[in-house]
Structure formats: structure tokens, C-alpha cells
Design an enzyme around this catalytic site. Structure first.
Site, PDB file in Angstrom:
ATOM      1  CG  ASP A 146      -2.159  -0.791   1.056  1.00  0.00           C
ATOM      2  OD1 ASP A 146      -2.667  -0.855  -0.068  1.00  0.00           O
ATOM      3  OD2 ASP A 146      -2.644  -1.369   2.050  1.00  0.00           O
ATOM      4  NE  ARG A 197      -4.997  -2.114  -4.347  1.00  0.00           N
ATOM      5  CZ  ARG A 197      -4.586  -2.611  -3.173  1.00  0.00           C
ATOM      6  NH1 ARG A 197      -4.193  -1.805  -2.205  1.00  0.00           N
ATOM      7  NH2 ARG A 197      -4.547  -3.910  -2.982  1.00  0.00           N
TER       8      ARG A 197
END
Length: 321
Positions: A146, A197
């Protein structure tokens, strides 16, 4: 159609870092029921039950063990143990090798692996990340790292590059479109065939490093997505915005990508109707599924993202007459 930006977003993002407010909010009796809308329980067993239900509905998953801002080495070691336990359980719950793109994934914050520890943070986080990646690779499960605030981007991408040398098919990362640097990062990682992502961004960043207005952020997202769709990697379109979802479909068609060549991603508990619509059309849809008892910061960031989430919370906590 667009989703309005929450005018209280800066204040809520500041609240996400407040220990005093965390203590107050987590003690409110009504909060737990609201948190359950966005967080899949506190334990591995709880999140596995949600994983099974989502897989039954033909959705892929990425599971995140909540926790960040680690201050002691033993906390980071506990996070690693949780991920290793999770990976074993996920592999036992489903044949992780049964199809591609991979339906099972875990998401990891490097801050939870000790990156901020004085002196040894980078090496500690890299070693812990490698342990998780190797365990995931052995089970055919993806790992995506992330993004956090802009001050950590260089350190995050340095670790991702290092891990991708040995496990290019396992390791992906998140890029935040609102950062001014992200188009260049998309060019680099798309050229290397990485899994990316792409999200808009979840932190209150200064205008010197990030686009601030809604239109500017949306335009940056589309520029980044165009780069990813034209590249060699696997784009993961992380948005709930209907305009960007439609644009992603057009860009994928223009790049001659089929349904196995990219995917949409949405948060657990957000836009369930759209998730069902996309899977009904045969599109790849992955649900970001957080779990654990350190949910406060994640929960408040979800309130900051959309006025509807905040109003839902305020109505539930308002005194009854």
C-alpha cells in the site's frame, strides 16, 4: 455524474491521527456497528468467513491486516505473524492456483512492518516484507504494498523494486494519482510489467506535491490510467467514481485488453450495487477487505472520502428525541 468531495476531509484526516479522538470514538457504543460496514471483523476466522462469501459471489479479494505507525520491533513481528497466519488460512480455504488473475491477495503497509523504526526501519521493513512475500509466493497468493503519505513514496517503491527482482509475479504496489510524480512512476512500473493498483489518494497532501482540486485529481487519474493500460503490466483500477469506471472500460478497449488483463477494485462496504453490476457483466472485481482491531484510522479515512459515509455516521450517533 461525480461524487462530491467532502469539505471536512482535511479535518477528518487530521482526526485519523489523533489518539484522543481515537479513544473517544472507539468507546462509543454505536461505533462498532458502523465499523462493521467497512471492516470484516477483528480475527482471521472473521475475515475468512467474509472471503468465502465474496468468492461465492465471484469477487476476488485483497485482505489487509489493519495497523500502522509501528513504534516497537515486537509490534512489527506481531504483524508479520498475523500475515503468515492469514496466508496459511487463505491457501487452505481455496486452491490459490485455480485461475489467473489471482483471486487471492494480501495488502501490506510498510509502516506496519517497522519502516519508521529509528535507524533500522528500512532494513527491518524489507526483511519482514520479504518473509511475507516468500510465504505468499509459495502459496500462489499475490502481495500488494500500500501507498501511504508522500514522504514514504521513495522508500516504498525502493522496497517494491527490490522484492520484484525475485518475485515479479507476486509483488505489486499502489500508486496515488493525485501526487504530481505519479505519471513518471506509472511509466516506470508499466514498462517493467508490474501489477499496479491506481487510486486517487487518501492523505491530505500539500499542493507542492499533489493535485488538490477534484477536476485536477480526476484528470491526473485518467492520465495515469492511460499509461498503465498502454503498458506491459496489470492495471488495477481502484475507484468508486462512475465516470472513471466508464473511462477505464473505454481505455481498456482501446488498448485491446480483455477482462483478464485488468481489474476493478472497490472497498468492502462501499457501492455494493456497482460491485454487483460489474461482476454481472463478467468484469474482474476485487474487494479490499480490512480486518483487525486497529481499525480507527482506516475507518475515519473512509468517512473523509465521501460525504455520504460521514452523514451515515453522524445520523447514527445523533441523540434520539
Amino acid at each position: 455524474m461525480s461524487i462530491p468531495r467532502n469539505p471536512l476531509r482535511p479535518a477528518l484526516l487530521a482526526a485519523a491521527r489523533s489518539a484522543r479522538l481515537e479513544n473517544a470514538v472507539t468507546r462509543m457504543p454505536v461505533t462498532r456497528g458502523l465499523v462493521d460496514r467497512f471492516v470484516a471483523g477483528d480475527t482471521t476466522d472473521a475475515v475468512l468467513a467474509v472471503v468465502r462469501e465474496l468468492r461465492r459471489r465471484h469477487r476476488s479479494v485483497t485482505v489487509d491486516y489493519l495497523g500502522e505507525d509501528i513504534t516497537r520491533p515486537e509490534q512489527a513481528e506481531q504483524v508479520v505473524w498475523q500475515y503468515l497466519t492469514l496466508l496459511r488460512a487463505l491457501a487452505e480455504s481455496e486452491d490459490a492456483h485455480d485461475d489467473r488473475p489471482q483471486p487471492l491477495e494480501v495488502s501490506v503497509k510498510l509502516s506496519a512492518l517497522g519502516r519508521s523504526l529509528p535507524g533500522t526501519g528500512h532494513d527491518t521493513a524489507l526483511a519482514h516484507a520479504r518473509t511475507i512475500v516468500e510465504a505468499a509466493a509459495a502459496r500462489g497468493i499475490w502481495v500488494t504494498f500500500d501507498a501511504e503519505d508522500h514522504t514514504t513514496t521513495d522508500a516504498t517503491l525502493a522496497i517494491v523494486r527490490e522484492l520484484r527482482r525475485d518475485h515479479p509475479d507476486t509483488v505489486g504496489t499502489v500508486l496515488q494519482a493525485y501526487l504530481r510524480r505519479t505519471e513518471a512512476d506509472c511509466e516506470e512500473f508499466a514498462d517493467s510489467g508490474a501489477r499496479i493498483r491506481l487510486c486517487k489518494g487518501a492523505y491530505d497532501e500539500p499542493a507542492t506535491v499533489a493535485h488538490r482540486g477534484r477536476r485536477a485529481v480526476d484528470a491526473a487519474y485518467l492520465r495515469c490510467l492511460r499509461i498503465l493500460m498502454a503498458g506491459k503490466g496489470y492495471p488495477m483500477v481502484a475507484t468508486h467514481d462512475p465516470v472513471l469506471i466508464g473511462s477505464a472500460a473505454l481505455l481498456a478497449t482501446g488498448a485491446r485488453r480483455g477482462t483478464d488483463d485488468f481489474e476493478y477494485q472497490m472497498l468492502y462496504g462501499v457501492r455494493e450495487d456497482e460491485q454487483a453490476r460489474l461482476t454481472g457483466l463478467g468484469q474482474r472485481l476485487r474487494v479490499y477487505l480490512p480486518f483487525g482491531d486497529q481499525w480507527y484510522a482506516y475507518f475515519v479515512r473512509r468517512l473523509a472520502e465521501r460525504p455520504a459515509n460521514l452523514m451515515f455516521f453522524l445520523r447514527a450517533t445523533a441523540p434520539r428525541r
